[in-house]
Each structure stands twice: as C-alpha cells, then as structure tokens.
Design a protein around this motif. Structure first.
Motif: not given
Lengths: 189, 128
Positions: A1-8, A69-72, B42-47
């Motif tokens: 993940m590019l940002e911690l906020s995506m993990h969040v 899954g992979l998230g955690l 991870a693929a950018g769905a939020r954006e």
C-alpha cells in the motif's frame, strides 16, 4: 500500500464486514517519542480465538472467509518494518481492537496520506456505519464524528454527492488546520 | 471557529435542499458499486470513488454510490459496477480516476455501455 491511510481503510472495511455500526479511529503522532500509532476499535461481531490466531497468517486463508486475507498481514508487515507492531484484541460479540504502531521517522514508513478519503469511503458502505475519527499531532487534535453529521442531516442521505462534497471539504480543512498548527511547534521529521 | 459555524450552516442548507428535493434528487434506481477490498484499495479504488462522487456532484446526477468487498476478480481492480433497473448490471474493470468522467458520461448520461472496459454483464432478466 502506498499510504498508511489505505491500510487504515482496509482495516475499517474489516470492521464493516464484521457488522460494526460504529468504529473509533484514532491516529496519534507523537513527535517527542517519534511514534505514530493507529488504533481502530469497532463494535462488530469480533473473532473467536482460533480466527484471531490466524488473521495474521496469509497462507491459511480461505477466500470464503471474508475476515481474513492479505489485509492484516500487510499492515503487520508495514508496522514491523518500521520498528513497530500490530496488536489485535478481539472476542466474539465484544468487537475488535487493532493497534498498529510505527517509528514515525523510519525511512520505510509510508506517508499517512489521504485520511479524509479513507473516512469518506467507509461512509459509502451499503449500510449505516459511523466513524468517530480523531487525529492527534503532539498536543493538538482534530476530531470528526460522522454520527454528528448524520444527526444534523435529520434523515437526508449522508451519501448524497453534495453532502459528500461538503464532508470532503470539512475533513480537508480540519486536517490542513491540524497540520498547519503543528508545524508552528516542533518540526516533524 | 467562524469557519466551523459557516460550515455547519452550509450543511443545514444542503439538508434542506435534499429534503425539499430541489437539488434534482428524484428517486433513482441507479447504483454505482466500487470494490473496496484489500485488492481494490491497493489498486486505487478509493481515488476512483472520489472521482465518481466529484463527477456526480459536478453534473448533479442522481445515483447511489456504495462500496463492496472483494468479489474475486482482484487482477482487474479497480472494479466499478453500474446497476440500473431494467438495464441489468455491468462490471467495468481497471477503472482509473481519469476514466470516470467518460464512464459517467457514456453510461449514465448517454445510456450506452463502454464495451472496451466491460469485464462482466448481468442481463436484466438475471441471466449471467
């Protein structure tokens, strides 16, 4: 993940999938201790000890088991590579609490990134889930509770694009003010 | 602080508009569903979701946007489904934020499917 906020966001989605109706999200940046801590606490169905023991292992996952899954494992790896850790407390019907800690200045620590987009994405879940969000930097704090907005809306849809635009601007203003004020204090690394 | 008060007044104004239905909000059966599992995020769905909300707000198009978990087509994320009553459901794959204006314009405004981005379709009758 590019940002911690995506993990969040990913962790918050787990809470949604676990049937949570209210999620407490706390980002704490402590410049003195050089720590960044993310805490997610939900009122979802929680996990039995067997599942709790497995969630950090991506290889025992079955696709049908939505909570795993992979998230955690990704979040745990992100924290551990930054001299931090991920801790999970959970029990059936008692909700789940995650805490991911990082050394804030660690070279491998991803930027926090777009927290407003993360909070908004949770409000778009197909059922009502509220996020009680606190972002703390040193002594300063920004707080946003979507339940308060829902109350103010009095039945008008929070997911309407016009309301989402308002929410986006409100959260961005709040974050910008918090970041701006913190820069006047101790420099962040 | 003054900003905060102004902001809440704006929210109340939006609420009143929505309740009176003046903001072009007739009941809509259109659903836009964005995959927001680990793979999607991870693929950018939020954006992508942000781009969809912006486009709908800018053009005042009524549609219900929602998220869903992983549906197993992780390699094609970000996935965006558009479902309309009587028209079935179309799944678009590899949708990036810059594709959103065209997707909304063609599918929702002009009413034709963007074939080159389609990865699955569910016909109105429910036949896969």
């Amino acid at each position: 993940m590019l940002e911690l906020s995506m993990h969040v966001l990913d962790a918050l989605q787990n809470s949604v999938d676990a049937g949570a109706t209210r999620i407490e999200l706390r980002i704490e940046e402590d410049p003195v201790a050089d720590r960044l801590t993310i805490t997610v606490k939900d009122n979802g169905r929680g996990m039995a000890p067997e599942l709790r023991a497995r969630v950090l292992d991506p290889f025992v996952t079955t696709r049908r088991t939505r909570r795993v899954g992979l998230g955690l494992p990704l979040l745990a790896a992100a924290a551990r590579q930054c001299e931090g850790d991920l801790t999970i407390e959970s029990a059936p019907n008692r909700g789940t609490r995650l805490e991911a800690a990082f050394r804030a200045s660690h070279i491998d620590r991803a930027p926090l990134g777009d927290m407003p987009a993360t909070v908004l994405a949770i409000l778009m879940a197909p059922r009502v889930v509220d996020v009680d969000y606190t972002h703390r930097i040193g002594e300063r704090e920004y707080h946003f509770d979507s339940a308060e907005v829902r109350k103010e809306l009095d039945g008008a849809p929070i997911t309407d694009p016009s309301v989402m635009r308002w929410l986006n601007e409100t959260l961005r203003d709040g974050e910008a003010e918090l970041e701006g004020e913190s820069e006047k204090g101790k420099p962040r690394t | 602080m003054a900003n905060k008060i102004k902001s809440i007044e704006e929210l109340r104004k939006l609420r009143d508009q929505l309740k009176q239905g003046t903001a072009v909000r007739e009941a809509t059966s259109t659903r836009i569903i964005v995959g927001m599992g680990t793979c999607g995020i991870a693929a950018g769905a939020r954006e992508v979701m942000q781009a969809i909300l912006k486009e709908l707000a800018d053009r005042r198009i009524a549609a219900n946007v929602e998220t869903t978990s992983c549906i197993g087509m992780c390699a094609q994320e970000p996935l965006v489904d558009i479902a309309q009553a009587g028209k079935g459901r179309v799944t678009y794959g590899n949708i990036k934020p810059d594709a959103v204006p065209r997707l909304i314009d063609e599918h929702l405004v002009k009413g034709h499917i963007v074939d080159e981005w389609v990865i699955a379709r569910l016909l109105p009758e429910g036949i896969v």
